[in-house]
Design a protein around this motif. Structure first.
Motif, PDB file in Angstrom:
ATOM      1  N   ASP A 102      16.893  14.120  12.451  1.00  0.00           N
ATOM      2  CA  ASP A 102      15.450  14.014  12.265  1.00  0.00           C
ATOM      3  C   ASP A 102      14.963  15.349  11.683  1.00  0.00           C
ATOM      4  O   ASP A 102      14.804  16.335  12.404  1.00  0.00           O
ATOM      5  N   LEU A 103      14.748  15.384  10.389  1.00  0.00           N
ATOM      6  CA  LEU A 103      14.383  16.634   9.717  1.00  0.00           C
ATOM      7  C   LEU A 103      12.992  17.106  10.105  1.00  0.00           C
ATOM      8  O   LEU A 103      12.714  18.317  10.065  1.00  0.00           O
ATOM      9  N   ASP A 104      12.109  16.200  10.467  1.00  0.00           N
ATOM     10  CA  ASP A 104      10.791  16.622  10.951  1.00  0.00           C
ATOM     11  C   ASP A 104      10.942  17.423  12.242  1.00  0.00           C
ATOM     12  O   ASP A 104      10.310  18.481  12.414  1.00  0.00           O
ATOM     13  N   ALA A 105      11.777  16.935  13.154  1.00  0.00           N
ATOM     14  CA  ALA A 105      12.011  17.658  14.407  1.00  0.00           C
ATOM     15  C   ALA A 105      12.741  18.972  14.146  1.00  0.00           C
ATOM     16  O   ALA A 105      12.452  19.993  14.783  1.00  0.00           O
ATOM     17  N   GLY A 147      19.857  12.794   6.799  1.00  0.00           N
ATOM     18  CA  GLY A 147      18.564  13.359   7.151  1.00  0.00           C
ATOM     19  C   GLY A 147      17.480  12.312   7.033  1.00  0.00           C
ATOM     20  O   GLY A 147      17.367  11.628   6.010  1.00  0.00           O
ATOM     21  N   VAL A 148      16.678  12.158   8.089  1.00  0.00           N
ATOM     22  CA  VAL A 148      15.606  11.169   8.075  1.00  0.00           C
ATOM     23  C   VAL A 148      14.260  11.870   8.217  1.00  0.00           C
ATOM     24  O   VAL A 148      14.139  12.900   8.893  1.00  0.00           O
ATOM     25  N   GLU A 149      13.272  11.321   7.556  1.00  0.00           N
ATOM     26  CA  GLU A 149      11.906  11.845   7.602  1.00  0.00           C
ATOM     27  C   GLU A 149      10.947  10.672   7.666  1.00  0.00           C
ATOM     28  O   GLU A 149      11.080   9.714   6.894  1.00  0.00           O
ATOM     29  N   GLY A 150      10.016  10.746   8.579  1.00  0.00           N
ATOM     30  CA  GLY A 150       9.033   9.676   8.686  1.00  0.00           C
ATOM     31  C   GLY A 150       9.650   8.319   8.907  1.00  0.00           C
ATOM     32  O   GLY A 150       9.115   7.303   8.441  1.00  0.00           O
TER      33      GLY A 150
END
Length: 360
Positions: free
Chosen positions: A13-16, A341-344
């Motif tokens: 989770d790239l946001d985290a 990598g995941v975003e949103g």
């Protein structure tokens, strides 16, 4: 859930990640200490660069192989937090020093003597201190001061500081015990450095801190550097210690239900070869994100066997997916060639675990 990915798959989770990186950088800046994150957790140059761009002074590596990958990616300031022994490794270290600033930690004059034979500018070393983990180093105070004097007398090396890892903090039972261990970690090194100074050896670097202790140890007067690693991803161990939450647990193994042998039993397609075996069987050692009523019972090499609480037996049919949070992110990440990598909530990129298997 990420239908385009086959499972088991490592998702990040790239946001985290960005939030975790920013928070630790702000912690270091607030206390006026340097941040030198340990890349053994992620082993990915892209994430190391993210950490440096956020304010880290450089990185920490466990092995030469990791350091070589980081230097090849343009990371120019590296601490090798591991004794370097043997001619093959010394030759590699000599080559590494030609393209990056490299410091080395050690706890013996024998290792220092090998470094001293490299030639060129003296090798900067940090002497490791045993503040309670009982792995490397001598106890703080007089035993370490004597060792510092021995190593400082070795030609070709310069002792620039002291280093420790309070790994015993992982056994803390509550926040108060964790904070006390962290403060002691820093104070032991600061007091030992003062003893060395009185005997004519000035040490400018006091390097401390694993992820559980870093936020506390950073506030100890005299500490100059913290070296957390796991904070970038976190894991269930960090959650148990109260320094992370499910929201900040950024590394997860996406897994598919492949069997429902009994009404309460759920079997996933990811075992120890994906999640590692660290912490096996302890309460909450592996958690399924968003599924508090699912409890992991055991792992085999390719299977994770879990149990649903009464009243939830109709959930998670064959083909359902879950994100499993490992007990030890560093060990789990090292089992994958790539991470997604995941975003949103969407897959955004693929990251190669470039230093995977770099154990030499």
């Amino acid at each position: 859930m990420y239908a385009e990915l086959d499972t088991p798959a490592l998702i990040i989770d790239l946001d985290a990640v960005r939030s975790n990186v920013t928070e630790m950088a702000k912690t270091a800046a607030r206390h006026g200490v340097g941040l030198r994150p340990h890349i053994k957790t992620h082993k990915m140059p892209e994430l190391a660069r993210m950490q440096v761009e956020a304010g880290a002074r450089g990185v920490t590596c466990a092995k030469l192989g990791e350091a070589e990958v980081m230097a090849d990616a343009g990371i120019g300031d590296i601490l090798l937090a591991f004794p370097i022994w043997g001619e093959p490794k010394l030759r590699r270290l000599a080559a590494l020093r030609e393209r990056a600033r490299v410091r080395v930690s050690l706890d013996s004059p024998d290792v220092a003597a090998g470094l001293g034979r490299l030639g060129g500018p003296p090798v900067e070393v940090l002497v490791e201190v045993d503040t309670g983990q009982h792995r490397l180093g001598r106890p703080p105070g007089r035993p370490t001061a004597d060792l510092v004097a021995e190593i400082a007398a070795v030609p070709g090396v310069t002792v620039v500081g002291l280093l420790t890892l309070a790994g015993h903090a992982y056994r803390s039972r509550d926040a108060a015990e964790l904070a006390a261990t962290a403060r002691r970690e820093g104070e032991d090194l600061v007091e030992t450095a003062a003893l060395c100074a009185r005997e004519g050896i000035a040490l400018r670097e006091i390097s401390v801190g694993c992820t559980p202790t870093a936020r506390y140890a950073a506030g100890v007067a005299g500490v100059t550097e913290i070296r957390p690693g796991t904070y970038i991803f976190n894991d269930t161990t960090m959650m148990r210690l109260g320094v992370a939450t499910e929201r900040t647990a950024a590394a997860r193994v996406l897994s598919t239900v492949i069997a429902r042998p009994t009404p309460d039993r759920v079997v996933f397609d990811a075992g120890t070869k994906c999640l590692a075996a660290d912490g096996t069987g302890s309460p909450g050692w592996i958690r399924a994100a968003g599924l508090p009523h699912l409890h992991l019972d055991f792992l085999n090499e390719e299977h994770a066997v879990a149990r649903l609480e009464p009243g939830h037996e109709d959930e998670l049919p064959v083909g359902a997916r879950a994100q499993l949070i490992p007990s030890h992110a560093c060990a789990a990440v090292n089992l994958f060639d790539v991470a997604h990598g995941v975003e949103g909530g969407r897959v955004a990129t693929e990251l190669r675990v470039a230093a995977r298997g770099a154990v030499r």
